[in-house]
Design a protein around this motif. Structure first.
Motif, PDB file in Angstrom:
ATOM      1  N   GLU A 133       0.986  -1.000   0.033  1.00  0.00           N
ATOM      2  CA  GLU A 133       0.268   0.083   0.284  1.00  0.00           C
ATOM      3  C   GLU A 133       0.784   1.464  -0.102  1.00  0.00           C
ATOM      4  O   GLU A 133       0.305   2.005  -0.583  1.00  0.00           O
ATOM      5  CB  GLU A 133      -1.283  -0.265   1.205  1.00  0.00           C
ATOM      6  CG  GLU A 133       0.069   0.045   2.268  1.00  0.00           C
ATOM      7  CD  GLU A 133      -0.197  -1.476   3.349  1.00  0.00           C
ATOM      8  OE1 GLU A 133      -0.084  -1.581   3.897  1.00  0.00           O
ATOM      9  OE2 GLU A 133       0.240  -2.588   1.855  1.00  0.00           O
ATOM     10  N   ASP A 134       2.088   1.537   0.512  1.00  0.00           N
ATOM     11  CA  ASP A 134       2.867   2.556   0.618  1.00  0.00           C
ATOM     12  C   ASP A 134       3.374   3.143  -0.482  1.00  0.00           C
ATOM     13  O   ASP A 134       3.821   3.881  -0.997  1.00  0.00           O
ATOM     14  CB  ASP A 134       3.827   2.569   1.568  1.00  0.00           C
ATOM     15  CG  ASP A 134       3.530   2.814   3.333  1.00  0.00           C
ATOM     16  OD1 ASP A 134       2.279   2.173   3.601  1.00  0.00           O
ATOM     17  OD2 ASP A 134       3.921   1.428   3.949  1.00  0.00           O
ATOM     18  N   ARG A 135       3.268   1.678  -1.738  1.00  0.00           N
ATOM     19  CA  ARG A 135       3.909   2.071  -3.257  1.00  0.00           C
ATOM     20  C   ARG A 135       3.270   1.991  -4.281  1.00  0.00           C
ATOM     21  O   ARG A 135       3.272   1.948  -5.210  1.00  0.00           O
ATOM     22  CB  ARG A 135       4.610   0.690  -3.122  1.00  0.00           C
ATOM     23  CG  ARG A 135       6.165   0.859  -2.177  1.00  0.00           C
ATOM     24  CD  ARG A 135       6.707  -0.309  -2.574  1.00  0.00           C
ATOM     25  NE  ARG A 135       7.160  -0.785  -3.469  1.00  0.00           N
ATOM     26  CZ  ARG A 135       8.436  -1.571  -3.411  1.00  0.00           C
ATOM     27  NH1 ARG A 135       8.341  -2.860  -2.822  1.00  0.00           N
ATOM     28  NH2 ARG A 135       8.950  -2.415  -5.329  1.00  0.00           N
ATOM     29  N   LEU A 136       1.641   2.533  -3.213  1.00  0.00           N
ATOM     30  CA  LEU A 136       0.227   2.500  -4.692  1.00  0.00           C
ATOM     31  C   LEU A 136       0.183   5.000  -4.865  1.00  0.00           C
ATOM     32  O   LEU A 136      -0.457   5.374  -3.485  1.00  0.00           O
ATOM     33  CB  LEU A 136      -0.692   1.792  -4.274  1.00  0.00           C
ATOM     34  CG  LEU A 136      -0.874   0.599  -4.075  1.00  0.00           C
ATOM     35  CD1 LEU A 136      -1.970  -0.120  -3.603  1.00  0.00           C
ATOM     36  CD2 LEU A 136      -0.274   0.318  -5.423  1.00  0.00           C
ATOM     37  N   ALA A 137       0.153   5.130  -5.806  1.00  0.00           N
ATOM     38  CA  ALA A 137       0.039   6.476  -5.946  1.00  0.00           C
ATOM     39  C   ALA A 137      -1.497   6.090  -6.308  1.00  0.00           C
ATOM     40  O   ALA A 137      -2.015   7.554  -6.353  1.00  0.00           O
ATOM     41  CB  ALA A 137       0.502   6.837  -7.319  1.00  0.00           C
TER      42      ALA A 137
END
Length: 318
Positions: free
Chosen positions: A61-65
């Protein structure tokens, strides 16, 4: 329900997992195209619920824009993570909205995401240096689609884990799902129960056929799909006359935003003919989220859900 998969694997000691633990560049053969990434994505966009949930299952989730296009509610175990990611659109975002997010990967479950009228074709995005990954089950050319199986769903998880450089996470998610599926197969009481898998539509019901997610789930729990003979179809339109003739003992209802289980029950119980079906008279219903009925990260959850609810009808088994 898949309790061991509720949280994505964390790094050693419980701290954050490094952004990338794989060797780059990587190349994936995807729907007849080679997709090459020079480094792990940090600003990816998922364009369908299935894609979003694979990413969340891998703890990305921390790597989804951004995300887009839900079929139903995101699984409970990932809702907190999902809420931390911007939702770009209720359905597909416009190309302008998509590009404003400056994605370094676009990941979709269905080929319709990569249309010139939505975010753009895969070739158009490649020309803009935006790599794309499409679920193998969504490949536009059927020859590129794998046979529906739990194993091919796990291959997609492993592909995405490779793309993001988190292969160990992917292996752990797959291992947990393999064990959960083994448990379902060993404990289910569904053997011998005749089932209608009712997806949507009223005039001509759209049902689970013998070649997709519904059949995989029913096979896992030992139940009999009354439309298993539609072997080449994941879903198929049939007639209510065929349903009445088959007289299913249990009706599985897919619960989706566009066709809820409640709406389908209301239709069945108010139709003068269908209301006479034994399954309707005895309210022998099983409800499963649509997202857990398609080959993907929640298909094992679908088998668990159906198995648990069929247990109340154990006396029907043979």
């Amino acid at each position: 329900m898949l309790a061991s998969c509720a949280q994505a694997p964390s790094g050693e000691g419980g701290g954050p997992t490094p952004a990338s633990s794989g060797a780059f560049p990587v190349t994936i053969d995807n729907c007849g195209q080679d997709v090459t990434l020079e480094k792990a994505p940090e600003e990816a966009i998922t364009l369908n619920q299935g894609a979003t949930e694979v990413a969340l299952a891998l703890g990305l989730e921390d790597r989804l824009a951004g995300t887009a296009y839900l079929d139903d509610q995101v699984a409970q175990q990932w809702r907190g993570a999902y809420d931390s990611v911007p939702v770009l659109a209720k359905e597909y975002p416009s190309q302008e909205t998509f590009l404003e997010a400056e994605p370094d990967l676009a990941y979709a479950s269905y080929a319709s995401a990569f249309d010139a009228k939505s975010v753009g074709t895969r070739d158009e995005l490649a020309a803009q240096k935006i790599p794309t990954y499409l679920s193998p089950f969504g490949c536009p050319d059927e020859k590129d689609q794998p046979e529906a199986s739990f194993e091919s769903a796990w291959t997609e998880i492993e592909d995405v884990a490779t793309i993001f450089g988190v292969k160990d996470r992917g292996a752990q998610v797959v291992q947990e799902q393999e064990q959960a599926l083994d448990d379902v197969r060993a404990t289910s009481t569904g053997e011998g129960i005749d089932v209608l898998w009712y997806d949507s539509n009223t005039k001509t019901p759209f049902v689970g056929g013998g070649g997709g997610g519904p059949q995989l789930v029913l096979d896992a729990v030992g139940a009999t799909n009354i439309f298993a003979d539609l072997a080449d179809s994941s879903w198929e339109e049939v007639s209510w006359e065929q349903v009445v003739a088959a007289d299913p003992e249990v009706i599985v209802l897919a619960d989706a935003a566009w066709s809820t289980a409640e709406e389908k029950i209301e239709y069945l119980e108010n139709d003068p003919v269908l209301s006479e079906l034994g399954a309707v008279q005895q309210t022998r219903y099983v409800t499963v989220p649509f997202a857990a009925s398609t080959p993907g990260v929640r298909l094992v959850e679908g088998a668990q859900t159906v198995s648990e609810q069929l247990a109340q009808f154990e006396e029907l088994g043979k």
